[in-house]
Structures are given as C-alpha cells and as structure tokens.
Write a protein that holds these residues in place. Structure first.
Motif, PDB file in Angstrom:
ATOM      1  N   UNK A   1      -1.578 -30.168  15.366  1.00 25.55           N
ATOM      2  CA  UNK A   1      -0.284 -30.081  16.029  1.00 25.55           C
ATOM      3  C   UNK A   1      -0.276 -31.021  17.226  1.00 25.55           C
ATOM      4  N   UNK A   2       0.894 -31.592  17.477  1.00 28.48           N
ATOM      5  CA  UNK A   2       1.064 -32.470  18.627  1.00 28.48           C
ATOM      6  C   UNK A   2       1.985 -31.761  19.610  1.00 28.48           C
ATOM      7  N   UNK A   3       1.534 -31.639  20.857  1.00 27.96           N
ATOM      8  CA  UNK A   3       2.374 -31.056  21.901  1.00 27.96           C
ATOM      9  C   UNK A   3       2.878 -32.208  22.774  1.00 27.96           C
ATOM     10  N   UNK A   4       4.194 -32.236  23.005  1.00 30.46           N
ATOM     11  CA  UNK A   4       4.765 -33.296  23.837  1.00 30.46           C
ATOM     12  C   UNK A   4       5.733 -32.694  24.843  1.00 30.46           C
ATOM     13  N   UNK A   5       5.834 -33.329  26.015  1.00 30.20           N
ATOM     14  CA  UNK A   5       6.751 -32.864  27.062  1.00 30.20           C
ATOM     15  C   UNK A   5       7.595 -34.037  27.533  1.00 30.20           C
ATOM     16  N   UNK A   6       8.858 -33.751  27.835  1.00 28.26           N
ATOM     17  CA  UNK A   6       9.743 -34.815  28.318  1.00 28.26           C
ATOM     18  C   UNK A   6      10.287 -34.469  29.695  1.00 28.26           C
ATOM     19  N   UNK A   7      10.868 -35.477  30.356  1.00 27.98           N
ATOM     20  CA  UNK A   7      11.245 -35.295  31.754  1.00 27.98           C
ATOM     21  C   UNK A   7      12.417 -34.347  31.945  1.00 27.98           C
ATOM     22  N   UNK A   8      13.127 -33.991  30.884  1.00 32.31           N
ATOM     23  CA  UNK A   8      14.198 -32.987  31.025  1.00 32.31           C
ATOM     24  C   UNK A   8      13.658 -31.568  30.830  1.00 32.31           C
ATOM     25  N   UNK A   9      12.341 -31.425  30.756  1.00 29.80           N
ATOM     26  CA  UNK A   9      11.734 -30.104  30.619  1.00 29.80           C
ATOM     27  C   UNK A   9      11.507 -29.669  29.186  1.00 29.80           C
ATOM     28  N   UNK A  10      11.812 -30.535  28.250  1.00 28.28           N
ATOM     29  CA  UNK A  10      11.606 -30.210  26.838  1.00 28.28           C
ATOM     30  C   UNK A  10      10.123 -30.165  26.487  1.00 28.28           C
ATOM     31  N   UNK A  11       9.719 -29.104  25.783  1.00 35.41           N
ATOM     32  CA  UNK A  11       8.343 -28.990  25.274  1.00 35.41           C
ATOM     33  C   UNK A  11       8.460 -28.903  23.755  1.00 35.41           C
ATOM     34  N   UNK A  12       7.837 -29.836  23.051  1.00 39.54           N
ATOM     35  CA  UNK A  12       7.913 -29.833  21.588  1.00 39.54           C
ATOM     36  C   UNK A  12       6.523 -29.650  21.004  1.00 39.54           C
ATOM     37  N   UNK A  13       6.447 -28.895  19.910  1.00 37.52           N
ATOM     38  CA  UNK A  13       5.193 -28.749  19.171  1.00 37.52           C
ATOM     39  C   UNK A  13       5.466 -29.221  17.751  1.00 37.52           C
ATOM     40  N   UNK A  14       4.847 -30.344  17.385  1.00 37.88           N
ATOM     41  CA  UNK A  14       5.090 -30.995  16.096  1.00 37.88           C
ATOM     42  C   UNK A  14       4.014 -30.594  15.101  1.00 37.88           C
ATOM     43  N   UNK A  15       4.414 -30.218  13.912  1.00 37.07           N
ATOM     44  CA  UNK A  15       3.452 -29.919  12.855  1.00 37.07           C
ATOM     45  C   UNK A  15       3.062 -31.232  12.180  1.00 37.07           C
ATOM     46  N   UNK A  16       1.821 -31.674  12.390  1.00 38.38           N
ATOM     47  CA  UNK A  16       1.352 -32.932  11.802  1.00 38.38           C
ATOM     48  C   UNK A  16       0.502 -32.670  10.550  1.00 38.38           C
ATOM     49  N   UNK A  17       0.500 -31.389  10.120  1.00 37.21           N
ATOM     50  CA  UNK A  17      -0.298 -31.009   8.952  1.00 37.21           C
ATOM     51  C   UNK A  17       0.558 -31.028   7.687  1.00 37.21           C
ATOM     52  N   UNK A  18       1.554 -31.901   7.662  1.00 35.27           N
ATOM     53  CA  UNK A  18       2.414 -32.053   6.484  1.00 35.27           C
ATOM     54  C   UNK A  18       2.446 -33.539   6.150  1.00 35.27           C
ATOM     55  N   UNK A  19       2.740 -33.848   4.892  1.00 36.02           N
ATOM     56  CA  UNK A  19       2.818 -35.277   4.579  1.00 36.02           C
ATOM     57  C   UNK A  19       4.187 -35.777   5.032  1.00 36.02           C
ATOM     58  N   UNK A  20       4.150 -36.700   5.970  1.00 32.28           N
ATOM     59  CA  UNK A  20       5.377 -37.236   6.539  1.00 32.28           C
ATOM     60  C   UNK A  20       5.664 -38.617   5.958  1.00 32.28           C
ATOM     61  N   UNK A  21       6.920 -39.036   6.039  1.00 32.26           N
ATOM     62  CA  UNK A  21       7.311 -40.354   5.524  1.00 32.26           C
ATOM     63  C   UNK A  21       7.454 -41.332   6.686  1.00 32.26           C
ATOM     64  N   UNK A  22       7.089 -42.577   6.410  1.00 28.84           N
ATOM     65  CA  UNK A  22       7.228 -43.621   7.397  1.00 28.84           C
ATOM     66  C   UNK A  22       8.688 -44.075   7.453  1.00 28.84           C
ATOM     67  N   UNK A  23       9.228 -44.246   8.657  1.00 26.25           N
ATOM     68  CA  UNK A  23      10.602 -44.744   8.784  1.00 26.25           C
ATOM     69  C   UNK A  23      10.638 -46.194   8.298  1.00 26.25           C
ATOM     70  N   UNK A  24      11.705 -46.584   7.572  1.00 31.98           N
ATOM     71  CA  UNK A  24      11.738 -47.937   7.003  1.00 31.98           C
ATOM     72  C   UNK A  24      12.003 -49.004   8.058  1.00 31.98           C
ATOM     73  N   UNK A  25      11.618 -50.229   7.748  1.00 32.28           N
ATOM     74  CA  UNK A  25      12.017 -51.382   8.560  1.00 32.28           C
ATOM     75  C   UNK A  25      13.512 -51.588   8.345  1.00 32.28           C
ATOM     76  N   UNK A  26      14.230 -51.934   9.395  1.00 33.64           N
ATOM     77  CA  UNK A  26      15.659 -52.205   9.234  1.00 33.64           C
ATOM     78  C   UNK A  26      15.869 -53.553   8.552  1.00 33.64           C
TER      79      UNK A  26
END
Length: 412
Positions: A258-283
């Motif tokens: 899991x990836x934990x991230x924090x942003x300057x507006x106080x947002x705390x996110x916990x990302x599940x990285x234990x799934x197969x994710x897709x790469x965003x395409x080149x524009x």
C-alpha cells in the motif's frame, strides 16, 4: 476470506491519537522515534524539539533547542547506542547532534557547510558515514561525517527539492522544481548521472524509494503521483491521480503493498498497489479528431478544403487518442489506470468501462490540517503529520492499512 474482510473494514479511517501544539511557526518536519513514544520536530521558528509521551497520554517537550536559522529539514538515525539528529537550515548549514539515552539532552557534534541556501532534504548513510543533502542552491551534496569535509556536489538547473537514496548501490534520486528526477551514482569524490525521469507537469515535492521491489514513487505540485519501476526492464510507469492539491509526502508499505500519500489540503490517501494496474497511454498527436475526422483549429488546410471551423483538441485519458469535445463528452473514473476521480474519456472508451471498473482502488481521508510533511513508523502503523498551521498530529493508521503491521499479517 473472513480474515480478508475483517482486515479492511470499509468504515475504517485513521485514528487521531494526539495533537501537539507549541511551535510558533510552520512545522517543516516531524519524525517518530522508533521504539519510543516520542516525536522530533523541526520548525521555521528556529527550534528543534523532542516530545515524549507522558503517562497521561499527552506529549510534553523534553528537548527545546534554538538554532541560528529556521529549520527546513530533519533526519534521525537510531542505531544501537547512537541517536544522531541532522538538522538542515534555511542558511544552508546542516547540524549534527547526539541525543541522550533518556531523550532529555541533545549535544552538538558538528556543522556541515552543505549548501549556500535553504536545505530541502537530508539522508544519513551509516555505512559510508556520509550526510547527503539537497538544497535551494540547486545542488545535491555529500559530506563525510567523520571529517566534516565536502566529498562531492552535483548541480541541477533548478532548486533541488527532495531526495531518496539506495544504501546498497549508492544511487541517489533527486527531485527538482523543474519537475525532473535525476538518478545519480555517488562515489567517494565524484558522481555520474545514470538517467533522468520526466513525467510530472509540476515541481517534485516528495520521493519514496522501495529498495526491495525497486520502485520509486514521486509526488508533485501537479497533484499527481507517478510510480517508476526502476528494477523492471520495461521501465513501466503508473500514474495515480486522487489528490486535489500538491502531493507533499509519500510512504510505501512493503508488507501490505500500500502507498500512503498526503497532500497540502490535508488529504490522506491509501492506494492499493497489490492489484494489476494499467499504464496510462501516451497522448497521440493528430491534426484532426481521431474519431470524427473534423479538423482541429490549427489545421488551416483541412478547414479551408472542407469549409469547416476548426475544433479544440482534447485527449481521451484511457486510449490517448486526440479527440474533439463532441466525441469526448463524457467523464468517468478509471481507478485501474490511477484515475480515482472523473476524467475526460472518448465515447467509445466510456462505453467499454464497466461499473466494476469504476470501483475505487484507494481510500481517502481528511487530515483536517494543511500537511507539509508526513512520516511513518511502519512497524507500529503510526503516522505523524505536520504543517503550516503549526500543529503536529499523530495517527494510528492500522485501521486503514488493514492489519497490525508488527504481526506481519498481510491482507491477502
């Protein structure tokens, strides 16, 4: 299966254990002391402080030390009987202290003239006896902690903002204000540039290196996170978009993926990285819409030939095709590609996204203060956040990260 359900209750959120107030200005860094109920903080008010938890559950200051200049970066190294603190300052100096065993006294060791301007990040390597730092004088420097001498420096085109280091290979990752990440191999008196990573559209605010899976995570002022697969031969990159403000801090939990991230507006996110994710395409680039073939507004020839007005160019986030507004009128989230909130997709991609594809792969929480720095004690599942509101918050993250990390039970 029961364990899996039990391990991630849906209503789970970070539990605020304690609030520490007392600094007179923005808190630039806060670190949990391993194996101790304590926190080290550094602030723009020129103080470095150690707070210990009393029996009442409250944190009280046990060390209060005033520096010559605002404190801008902090590193703490706990090893057997050594408790070494490195403080980076606004004037470019890094100072080393040794903390007593009872955390009630701090002795000055030496000053390192590391930078000509504000220090942005510090890492200490015990094996090499190096203190490595980045600064707003556009450089990374590494100095010998035995002699106090400068060993090497490498300059960038803009402010160096953050730093990660691989202790085995002596590779340093440096993020800068131009949005570039440079991978350097540090030697005793020189260094070589291995590669540069370009993908962010804003200044890099934070980096996290996982030496086991050889993954680098970067957060930036474009509100996004990129995962760079440094170990993989393909050089895969994954984009994660779920924050609404500058991503300030990252921590990857190896055990639970899991990836934990924090942003300057106080947002705390916990990302599940234990799934197969897709790469965003080149524009893709095109002079006309790749769906309806209408010309874009710069395509004068086709506009003239077909007697039509040119259209604005957009891009589908899922397939990367250049499309007009009419052919991309819908919005969708697509978490498997990292898009946790709705983004522009072309009509045919919209139709191909099933409801289950929209299931979030992250949880989002409210830190209720503007976070400028976060750090975790992964073994205990504790997180500390601090920010420009002068408040330091200590959180129990175990309800969110799905297990007591200390037991080694991963939610699989």
């Amino acid at each position: 299966m029961a364990a899996e359900i039990h391990s991630r209750p849906q209503s789970s959120r970070p539990v605020l254990l304690s609030k520490i107030e007392g600094h007179q200005d923005a808190v630039t860094a806060a670190l949990l002391i391993p194996k101790e109920d304590g926190v080290i903080t550094a602030s723009e008010d020129r103080t470095i402080r150690v707070w210990l938890k009393r029996d009442s559950g409250q944190y009280w200051p046990s060390i209060y030390h005033t520096m010559a200049s605002p404190c801008s970066a902090l590193a703490y190294h706990h090893h057997h009987d050594s408790r070494r603190v490195f403080v980076g300052q606004d004037n470019g100096a890094v100072m080393e202290f040794h903390v007593s065993e009872d955390f009630n006294k701090m002795n000055f060791i030496k000053t390192y003239p590391a930078h000509q301007n504000r220090v942005s990040a510090i890492i200490f390597s015990l094996a090499a006896e190096w203190v490595i730092s980045t600064g707003h004088d556009k450089c990374v420097s590494w100095m010998c902690t035995r002699s106090g001498n400068m060993l090497g420096r490498h300059f960038f085109t803009s402010w160096a903002s953050c730093l990660q280091y691989d202790f085995d290979t002596q590779y340093a990752f440096v993020g800068d204000y131009s949005g570039q990440i440079t991978l350097l191999k540090l030697e005793q008196n020189s260094c070589s540039v291995i590669t540069t990573l370009k993908g962010h559209e804003g200044s890099i605010a934070c980096l996290w290196w996982d030496p086991i899976q050889r993954l680098l995570f970067s957060g930036a002022s474009d509100n996004s996170i990129i995962m760079w697969d440094i170990g993989g031969r393909k050089g895969r990159t994954l984009l994660l978009q779920g924050h609404h403000d500058r991503v300030q801090s990252l921590c990857y939990l190896q055990l639970t993926r899991q990836l934990v991230s924090c942003s300057s507006d106080g947002g705390i996110a916990v990302w599940n990285m234990d799934v197969s994710r897709e790469e965003a395409p080149q524009w893709l680039e095109s002079d006309s819409c790749q769906k309806c073939e209408q010309p874009f507004f710069w395509n004068i020839k086709q506009m003239w030939d077909t007697k039509t007005l040119g259209l604005r160019q957009h891009h589908c986030r899922k397939c990367g095709q250049a499309v007009c507004g009419k052919c991309s009128s819908k919005r969708s989230s697509y978490p498997v590609m990292g898009f946790e909130f709705q983004v522009r997709v072309c009509d045919s991609c919209y139709d191909s996204i099933k409801d289950e594809d929209r299931t979030s792969l992250a949880t989002f929480h409210e830190g209720k203060h503007n976070i400028s720095h976060m750090s975790m004690d992964i073994a205990r599942g504790l997180m500390v956040t601090c920010g420009t509101d002068r408040v330091v918050k200590i959180w129990d993250m175990t309800p969110v990260v799905g297990c007591s990390l200390a037991t080694g039970f991963a939610p699989r």
